[in-house]
Write an enzyme that holds these catalytic residues in place. Structure first.
Site, short mmCIF file in Angstrom:
data_model
loop_
_atom_site.label_atom_id
_atom_site.label_comp_id
_atom_site.label_asym_id
_atom_site.label_seq_id
_atom_site.Cartn_x
_atom_site.Cartn_y
_atom_site.Cartn_z
N PRO A 2 0.83 -1.21 0.00
CA PRO A 2 0.00 0.00 0.00
C PRO A 2 0.87 1.26 0.00
O PRO A 2 1.81 1.37 0.77
CB PRO A 2 -0.79 -0.14 1.30
CG PRO A 2 -0.85 -1.59 1.56
CD PRO A 2 0.47 -2.13 1.07
N GLU A 3 0.54 2.18 -0.89
CA GLU A 3 1.31 3.42 -0.98
C GLU A 3 0.53 4.55 -0.33
O GLU A 3 -0.54 4.34 0.25
CB GLU A 3 1.64 3.70 -2.45
CG GLU A 3 2.53 2.61 -3.05
CD GLU A 3 3.43 3.13 -4.15
OE1 GLU A 3 3.90 4.28 -4.05
OE2 GLU A 3 3.66 2.38 -5.11
#
Length: 270
Positions: A2-3
């Site tokens: 996840p960014e």
């Protein structure tokens, strides 16, 4: 992994349920994730009210009265706000039970996530030395240009350095460089201030849009309401190696830069 947009989407999803609520109990089903979970999580956090739900880089921060619980989703972690009594699934490692009968549940199949503690007035070592937020006023083309002087590292590697700017991971670095027309292999010190202004603007626009769209859907990521993000459908270069550029039609090239897959258009990016 996840960014930043996925983490910000998660923050916005859980904030209304946690803000001004007290932690009734912290339930740990294992003593560690990526690192040992500090004793303050079970000994000090219970009884405290959550005064803010913030994000710094890819860390979520639950600010309580005497300190902060710091969460990192790692490679595959996710958070859900659930009613008390919902059956525990495999990899549901942590529950933070709230005073209204709900709980915040942390699921992390690969255990690369983290749950840490930061005492009031202190800065956790993982948060020290971080660069500005990409959506803040402190982040600009001038900032990138100034810090890039004399740097021989590829501009993509430079952009992903958390001491330069936080939260610009592989996906969004690739997409931002494409929008700015910059070859990711170019030495950071050889990029002009004009092009850095274009790059900073591209980073801001793409991240802001990805947040609105719910983040990029990766195999392990779901938004807090269980819905996938939608930005993945709109990626122009990331994950499209060998395919035709959607702008000019040239085959997209790829290589590893800094041990990360890198895709770019040889015509659109110089």
């Amino acid at each position: 992994m996840p960014e930043l947009p996925e983490v910000e989407t998660t923050r916005r999803g859980i904030e209304p349920h946690l803000l001004r609520r007290r932690i009734a109990r912290a339930v740990l089903r294992r003593p560690d994730l990526r690192w040992p979970i500090p004793p303050e999580i079970t000994q000090e956090l219970p009884g405290q009210r959550i005064e803010a739900v913030e994000r710094r880089a890819k860390y979520l921060i639950l600010r309580a009265e005497t300190g902060d619980a710091i969460l990192h989703l790692g490679m595959s972690g996710s958070l859900r706000v659930l009613p008390a009594g919902v059956p525990v699934r495999t990899h549901d490692h942590v529950d933070l039970e709230l005073d209204d009968g709900q709980l915040l549940r942390f699921n992390d199949p690969r255990r690369f996530g983290a749950l840490l503690w930061q005492a009031r007035g202190q800065v956790h070592p993982l948060l020290a030395g971080l660069g500005p937020e990409p959506l803040s006023a402190e982040f600009s083309g001038e900032h990138l240009f100034r810090l890039s002087r004399g740097r021989a590292a590829p501009v993509k590697t430079f952009l992903m350095d958390q001491a330069i700017v936080v939260g610009v991971g592989n996906i969004y670095a690739a997409e931002s460089l494409f929008r700015a027309g910059i070859d990711p292999r170019r030495a950071a010190g050889k990029v002009s201030v004009v092009r850095y202004h274009a790059l900073a603007e591209a980073v801001r626009e793409i991240l802001a849009y990805a947040i609105v769209r719910g983040g990029t859907t990766l195999r392990d990521f779901l938004a807090p309401d269980g819905a996938p993000g939608y930005f993945e459908q709109e990626l122009l270069v990331y994950g499209r190696e060998g395919e035709a550029c959607k702008v000019c039609g040239a085959p997209l090239k790829h290589m590893a830069l800094g041990q990360r897959a890198t895709v770019w258009c040889p015509r659109c990016q110089r």
